[in-house]
Enzyme design. Structure first.
Site, PDB file in Angstrom:
ATOM      1  N   TRP A 126       0.863  -1.182   0.000  1.00  0.00           N
ATOM      2  CA  TRP A 126       0.000   0.000   0.000  1.00  0.00           C
ATOM      3  C   TRP A 126       0.902   1.235   0.000  1.00  0.00           C
ATOM      4  O   TRP A 126       1.786   1.338   0.864  1.00  0.00           O
ATOM      5  CB  TRP A 126      -0.866  -0.046   1.261  1.00  0.00           C
ATOM      6  CG  TRP A 126      -1.873   1.036   1.382  1.00  0.00           C
ATOM      7  CD1 TRP A 126      -2.768   1.463   0.440  1.00  0.00           C
ATOM      8  CD2 TRP A 126      -2.113   1.841   2.552  1.00  0.00           C
ATOM      9  NE1 TRP A 126      -3.551   2.464   0.940  1.00  0.00           N
ATOM     10  CE2 TRP A 126      -3.169   2.717   2.239  1.00  0.00           C
ATOM     11  CE3 TRP A 126      -1.551   1.887   3.821  1.00  0.00           C
ATOM     12  CZ2 TRP A 126      -3.665   3.640   3.149  1.00  0.00           C
ATOM     13  CZ3 TRP A 126      -2.049   2.798   4.724  1.00  0.00           C
ATOM     14  CH2 TRP A 126      -3.093   3.670   4.389  1.00  0.00           C
ATOM     15  N   ASP A 207      -0.321  -5.353   9.436  1.00  0.00           N
ATOM     16  CA  ASP A 207      -1.374  -4.413   9.025  1.00  0.00           C
ATOM     17  C   ASP A 207      -2.607  -5.246   8.693  1.00  0.00           C
ATOM     18  O   ASP A 207      -2.583  -6.058   7.760  1.00  0.00           O
ATOM     19  CB  ASP A 207      -0.899  -3.609   7.804  1.00  0.00           C
ATOM     20  CG  ASP A 207      -1.953  -2.589   7.353  1.00  0.00           C
ATOM     21  OD1 ASP A 207      -3.062  -2.558   7.920  1.00  0.00           O
ATOM     22  OD2 ASP A 207      -1.653  -1.827   6.412  1.00  0.00           O
ATOM     23  N   ALA A 209      -6.230  -4.614   7.709  1.00  0.00           N
ATOM     24  CA  ALA A 209      -7.237  -3.609   7.330  1.00  0.00           C
ATOM     25  C   ALA A 209      -8.498  -4.229   6.732  1.00  0.00           C
ATOM     26  O   ALA A 209      -9.475  -3.524   6.524  1.00  0.00           O
ATOM     27  CB  ALA A 209      -6.631  -2.616   6.342  1.00  0.00           C
ATOM     28  N   LYS A 242     -13.267  -0.800   6.811  1.00  0.00           N
ATOM     29  CA  LYS A 242     -13.894  -1.642   5.781  1.00  0.00           C
ATOM     30  C   LYS A 242     -14.877  -2.629   6.403  1.00  0.00           C
ATOM     31  O   LYS A 242     -16.007  -2.736   5.943  1.00  0.00           O
ATOM     32  CB  LYS A 242     -12.830  -2.414   4.997  1.00  0.00           C
ATOM     33  CG  LYS A 242     -11.519  -1.698   4.820  1.00  0.00           C
ATOM     34  CD  LYS A 242     -11.487  -0.752   3.647  1.00  0.00           C
ATOM     35  CE  LYS A 242     -10.265   0.153   3.772  1.00  0.00           C
ATOM     36  NZ  LYS A 242      -9.848   0.820   2.591  1.00  0.00           N
TER      37      LYS A 242
HETATM   38  C1  LMR Z   1      -7.061   1.856  -0.585  1.00  0.00           C
HETATM   39  O1  LMR Z   1      -6.008   1.210  -0.598  1.00  0.00           O
HETATM   40  O2  LMR Z   1      -7.665   2.191  -1.617  1.00  0.00           O
HETATM   41  C2  LMR Z   1      -7.681   2.237   0.731  1.00  0.00           C
HETATM   42  O3  LMR Z   1      -6.947   1.713   1.781  1.00  0.00           O
HETATM   43  C3  LMR Z   1      -7.915   3.685   0.843  1.00  0.00           C
HETATM   44  C4  LMR Z   1      -6.675   4.479   1.066  1.00  0.00           C
HETATM   45  O4  LMR Z   1      -6.642   5.240   2.028  1.00  0.00           O
HETATM   46  O5  LMR Z   1      -5.719   4.371   0.270  1.00  0.00           O
END
Ligand code: LMR
Length: 393
Positions: A126, A207, A209, A242
Site C-alpha cells: 500500500w 497491518d 485492514a 472496511k
Molecule cells: C485503498 O487502498 O484504496 C484504501 O486503503 C484507501 C486508502 O486510504 O488508500
C-alpha cells in the site's frame, strides 16, 4: 516560511477519486479507491451500525473527553476480535484515527524503541506504508512478494529476501487480503515466514485492514494469531473502516504485544504518543464498534452483513475470471478467482491502464489494481471486453 514549500506528490489512489468525479461520461466505472460498493454502486451504512447509532443517540449523555488510549471497552473488544482470547496480559493498545493512524503511531513507537531498525515492506505494498516510513525518516527496505508473471505470491523470492532481515528489524506484513495485489499466503506458507523471521530475530508488524473480506472473520485473523503466538513482540495496526463500513469515522487500533511485565510502560508510551499527535482518538466509530461487539444480536446482524459483503466480492471474482477467460480466450486471468479481499492486480502496463481510462472510462490504480467491489453484474463484461481490447492492440 510557507514560500519554501514545494508541491507534494499526489496520492495515486486518492487522485483517482477526483479524476473519476470530473469525468462526464455516463458509463464510467470506478475501480479505484478501496471502498465497498453494493450492486447499485452505493456504500451503505451497515444495518448493525445504523442500529447502534440509533441506540447511541438515546443513551449517550456526554461528549466529554475519553481516555488518551480511547475507551478500554473498545480496545478490549477489538483486540479480542483480532487476537482471540488469552493474550490480554501481553496486550497494550490504543484507539487510533483509522488504520492509517494505527500505522503511523505504530511506526512512531518503533522509531522510539528501535531508532536504527529498518522497516521492511512487501514489493509492492500500500503506497502509504513507504510514504509514512520515509516521512518519519526511518530506514526502508523491500522484500519480494508478487510474481508479475503469475500474479501469485513469489514465495521463493519472499523467503530469500526475509532471510536477509537483520536482528531487530521490523517486517511489515499484510495480515490478510494483500493490498494492492490480492495474492495471499497459505497458512503453511505463513508458518514458513514465521520460522524465517524467528530465525532472523525480526519484529513482525501486521497491518490488518480487511479482516472479514477474505476467507471469513476468523480465517482472516489466523495469520495474525499465529504470529502473535510465535513472537515475544508484535505490533498490529488494524482498521474498522472496511469491515464495519465506517470509513469516515476514522476507527482503528494499535496493539503492541510484549512481555506482561512491561505492559504498563508500553501502554503508557502508546497513550503518550496519542497525546503528542492528537490527544484523544476519535470516539464515535469506536463506540459503535463497542456496542456491536458487546451485544449478541447486533454482533450477529453485523457478521451476517459482513458475510454478504464478502460473498458478493467472491461472486464478482468468479464472474470476472469467467468473463476474462471468454473475452481473452485464455486462462491468463484465472488468478482473479483465487485472489482474496478487495483488490486484484491485473498485471497490465501503465499504458494499458491509461487506455482503459481514456477509451472506456474505466478507472483503476496505475499499477492495474482493481477494486473488485466497484464492479457489478453489468460492468463485469464491460471491463473484460475492454481489457481484451487493450491487450489485443
Ligand atoms: C485503498 O487502498 O484504496 C484504501 O486503503 C484507501 C486508502 O486510504 O488508500
Amino acid at each position: 516560511m510557507l514560500e519554501v514549500l514545494s508541491p507534494q506528490p499526489q496520492d495515486k489512489i486518492l487522485q483517482l477519486i477526483a479524476m473519476f468525479r470530473d469525468d462526464p461520461r455516463p458509463g464510467k466505472i470506478d475501480l479505484g479507491v478501496g471502498v465497498y460498493r453494493d450492486a447499485t454502486g452505493l456504500t451503505p451504512v451497515m444495518r448493525a451500525v445504523k442500529a447502534a447509532e440509533r441506540r447511541l443517540w438515546e443513551v449517550e449523555t456526554t461528549k466529554t473527553y475519553t481516555g488518551l488510549a480511547g475507551e478500554p471497552a473498545f480496545n478490549a473488544a477489538l483486540a479480542a476480535m483480532i487476537l482471540g482470547p488469552g493474550l490480554a496480559d501481553r496486550t497494550a493498545s490504543v484507539a487510533t484515527p483509522g488504520g492509517t493512524g494505527a500505522i503511523r503511531q505504530g511506526l512512531e513507537l518503533v522509531k522510539m524503541a528501535a531508532p536504527g531498525a529498518t522497516v521492511w515492506v512487501s514489493a509492492p505494498t500500500w503506497p502509504n506504508h513507504p510514504s509514512i516510513i520515509r516521512y518519519l525518516g526511518m530506514k526502508l527496505a523491500e522484500y519480494r512478494y508478487f510474481d508479475a508473471a503469475t500474479c501469485d505470491v513469489d514465495f521463493d523470492g519472499l523467503i530469500e529476501d526475509l532471510g536477509r532481515v537483520a536482528r531487530g528489524d521490523v517486517v511489515l506484513l499484510h495480515g490478510c487480503c494483500h493490498n494492492p495485489t490480492g495474492a495471499n499466503l497459505t497458512m503453511e506458507q505463513w508458518g514458513r515466514v514465521v520460522q524465517v523471521l524467528q530465525a532472523r530475530g525480526a519484529v513482525p508488524f501486521v497491518d490488518l485492514a480487511y479482516q472479514g473480506f477474505g476467507d471469513g472473520l476468523e480465517e482472516d485473523a489466523a495469520a495474525t494469531r499465529l504470529i502473535a503466538g510465535a513472537f515475544d513482540e508484535v505490533v498490529i495496526a488494524a482498521s474498522c473502516s472496511k469491515n464495519f463500513g465506517i470509513y469516515r469515522e476514522r476507527t482503528g487500533i494499535l496493539i503492541a504485544l510484549g512481555d506482561p511485565a512491561r505492559k504498563a510502560v508500553v501502554q503508557g508510551n502508546l497513550a503518550w504518543l496519542n497525546r503528542q499527535n492528537y490527544s484523544f482518538p476519535p470516539d464515535h466509530g469506536a463506540r459503535l464498534v463497542t456496542m456491536i461487539l458487546g451485544d449478541p444480536a447486533l454482533t450477529a446482524a453485523w457478521k451476517a452483513e459482513l458475510e454478504e459483503v464478502r460473498r458478493s466480492m467472491l461472486d464478482l471474482r468468479r464472474q470476472l475470471a469467467n468473463a476474462l477467460r471468454q473475452a481473452t480466450n485464455s486462462g491468463r486471468f484465472d488468478f482473479v478467482a483465487r485472489h482474496r479481499g478487495m483488490f486484484s492486480r491485473l498485471g497490465l502496463s501503465e499504458a494499458q491502464v491509461q487506455r482503459l481510462r481514456d477509451e472506456a472510462g474505466i478507472y483503476m490504480v496505475g499499477d492495474s489494481r482493481i477494486n473488485i467491489a466497484g464492479l457489478n453484474a453489468r460492468t463485469v463484461p464491460v471491463l473484460a471486453a475492454a481489457v481484451a481490447r487493450v491487450l489485443a492492440a
